[in-house]
Design an enzyme around this catalytic site. Structure first.
Site: not given
Ligand code: 5GP
Ligand code: ZN
Length: 116
Positions: A4, A7, A30, A46, A86, A97, A99, A101
């Site tokens: 993950c 993780c 982000d 997780h 989301n 995982h 999260h 925003h």
């Molecule tokens: P989701 O669309 O799943 O709600 O958001 C995932 C978020 O994770 C996206 O805004 C993307 O830019 C961010 N993200 C993806 N990979 C990484 C990473 O390796 N590091 C960081 N800091 N953010 C990431």
């Molecule tokens: Zn995880």
């Protein structure tokens, strides 16, 4: 979870720009910010998504919300912010995982969603 992405960020195997951390949660910038302030807040444990939470996850979920304003203000969003979680296919969750925003900055973040 060994495979993950978030993780691995918790474990320090993948670098991140951390802005807050305690025993239960981690907040980091982000990688592709959508607004001047764009922070992700995650449980260190997780949890795949809001669709898979258990009753015992309620305290960590509460902590994520309870810390949001402090994190937003410290990062440059003193007059409010938006929180987005989301979830699953329909919510178009990309990273499995859980999260949260936090998006904000000096100016309003824009309309919530287009109305149908
Ligand atoms: P989701 O669309 O799943 O709600 O958001 C995932 C978020 O994770 C996206 O805004 C993307 O830019 C961010 N993200 C993806 N990979 C990484 C990473 O390796 N590091 C960081 N800091 N953010 C990431
Ligand atoms: Zn995880």
């Amino acid at each position: 979870m060994s495979d993950c992405l978030f993780c691995k960020i918790v474990e320090g195997k993948i670098p991140s720009s951390k802005v807050y951390e305690d025993d239960d949660i981690l907040a980091f910038k982000d990688i592709h910010p959508a607004r001047p302030v764009h922070i992700l807040v995650i449980p260190k444990k997780h949890i795949t998504s809001l669709a898979t939470v258990s009753p015992e996850d309620a305290p960590v979920l509460g902590k994520m919300l309870a810390k949001a304003n402090e994190i937003a203000v410290a990062q440059g969003s003193p007059d409010g912010f938006r929180v987005i979680i989301n979830t699953g296919r329909v919510g178009q969750q990309e990273v499995p995982h859980l999260h949260m925003h936090i998006v904000g900055g000096p100016d309003p973040v824009g309309p919530m969603l287009k109305r149908v």
